[in-house]
Design an enzyme around this catalytic site. Structure first.
Site, mmCIF file in Angstrom:
data_model
loop_
_atom_site.group_PDB
_atom_site.id
_atom_site.type_symbol
_atom_site.label_atom_id
_atom_site.label_comp_id
_atom_site.label_asym_id
_atom_site.label_seq_id
_atom_site.Cartn_x
_atom_site.Cartn_y
_atom_site.Cartn_z
ATOM 1 C CG ASP A 39 -23.582 -4.455 -19.119
ATOM 2 O OD1 ASP A 39 -24.009 -4.014 -18.025
ATOM 3 O OD2 ASP A 39 -23.593 -3.787 -20.167
ATOM 4 C CG ASP A 171 4.694 6.442 8.319
ATOM 5 O OD1 ASP A 171 4.365 7.530 8.836
ATOM 6 O OD2 ASP A 171 3.938 5.796 7.580
ATOM 7 C CE LYS A 194 6.500 3.549 5.778
ATOM 8 N NZ LYS A 194 5.058 3.297 5.599
ATOM 9 N NE ARG A 196 5.268 1.396 1.726
ATOM 10 C CZ ARG A 196 4.339 0.611 2.259
ATOM 11 N NH1 ARG A 196 4.104 -0.601 1.738
ATOM 12 N NH2 ARG A 196 3.657 1.015 3.307
#
Length: 315
Positions: A39, A171, A194, A196
């Site tokens: 399981d 970055d 940068k 995002r």
């Protein structure tokens, strides 16, 4: 000298690294059953006596992250109930490290939660490599030995035939790390700004530093989709760089990363084996941290300082 009370137990996240560490330390891997029931429940049984022993449990919280984390917690509990004298969780890659602050309303600080879970399970200390944020050490109320992969990466990078080298961070947040490499390699320094857009989409907007006719080394602590380093590399290439290398400690590479690396301008991606890496025929160089971790384990076992592991030969 290594004491006779040292036991090393491995989970299923990075068995090869555990074997390499044992080979360096000079001890066999302790026999343990680490498996799952049908399981999905994890099951751990230590098949050797560890009563009064100094036990080191090696497990990265890499994909499947939750399974590997639960497996580590159960391993700690098993060692504690088997009366181990001291339990050190050796976590080459510390998952959930990017969730280290509350930067939005009603979100958790999961890096702290994981620290609490490890401590509550019974870990007496933690040994990790290149935490995403150094302040994560403060989330623990037990000792943390925070190793840097820098000596391993530097040893390889310093032997490359690099011309007019410029070390760059992909970055702004990684400038401090890039500066350390630049000073050691006696090179120029720069970074890429940068933007995002999502967890998988990054836009490199501008460069600080001159890269024309230079070899460039991008430095970062981790990558999953390679979005940040590939976006930075493309912008750097357009600015006239000769060759582009990238050095990343934790390469948690997903399918999207391989596609980007295949089509991108990075000449070589240099990574470590804190996470198992499939190169898929791409120019990916995998360096081992087994010696680094093995030496730290020996020193912790002997109650010696690990400070010298941060130093690079000649500096």
């Amino acid at each position: 000298m290594r004491a006779d009370n040292l036991k090393i137990i491995a989970g299923n996240s990075n068995r090869q690294l555990a074997d390499d560490i044992c080979q360096f330390v000079g001890v066999p891997l302790t026999d343990a059953t680490v498996t799952s029931f049908p399981d999905g429940e994890s099951f751990v049984r230590i098949n050797e006596n560890v009563r009064g022993q100094d036990v080191f449990l090696i497990q990265s919280s890499c994909p499947p992250v939750n399974n590997n984390l639960i497996e580590l917690l159960i391993m700690i509990d098993a060692a504690r109930r088997a009366s181990a004298a001291r339990i050190t969780a050796v976590i080459p890659f510390y998952g959930y490290a990017r969730q280290d602050r509350k930067d939005q309303p009603r979100v958790p600080i999961t890096a702290k939660l994981v620290a609490n879970l490890l401590t509550s399970a019974g870990a007496n200390r933690v040994l990790a490599v290149d935490l995403h944020a150094g302040q994560i050490q403060g989330f623990f109320d037990i000792p943390v030995d925070h190793l840097l992969a820098f000596p391993v990466l530097y040893e390889y990078i310093s032997k490359l035939d690099l011309k007019n080298l410029v070390v760059m961070s992909p970055d702004v947040g990684g400038v401090k790390m890039a500066d350390a490499y630049a000073r050691m390699l006696k090179s120029g320094l720069g970074f890429v700004a940068k933007k995002r857009h999502s967890a998988t989409q990054v836009e490199a907007t501008s460069i600080v530093g001159d890269v024309k006719d230079c070899d460039v080394l991008l430095i970062d602590d981790m990558t999953e989709t390679a979005g940040t380093i590939c976006a930075a590399a493309k912008l750097i290439k357009r600015q006239g760089a000769s060759r582009i290398f990238a050095a990343v400690t934790h390469a948690n590479l997903q399918d999207m990363a391989y596609e980007r690396l295949k089509d991108g301008p990075i000449d070589e991606l240099i990574v470590t084996d804190t996470i198992p890496v499939d190169t898929r025929g791409l120019p990916i160089k995998v360096l081992s941290v087994a010696k680094l971790l093995g030496e730290a384990i020996i020193r912790i076992n002997n109650n010696e300082s690990v400070t010298s592991l941060f130093r690079v030969k000649g500096f």
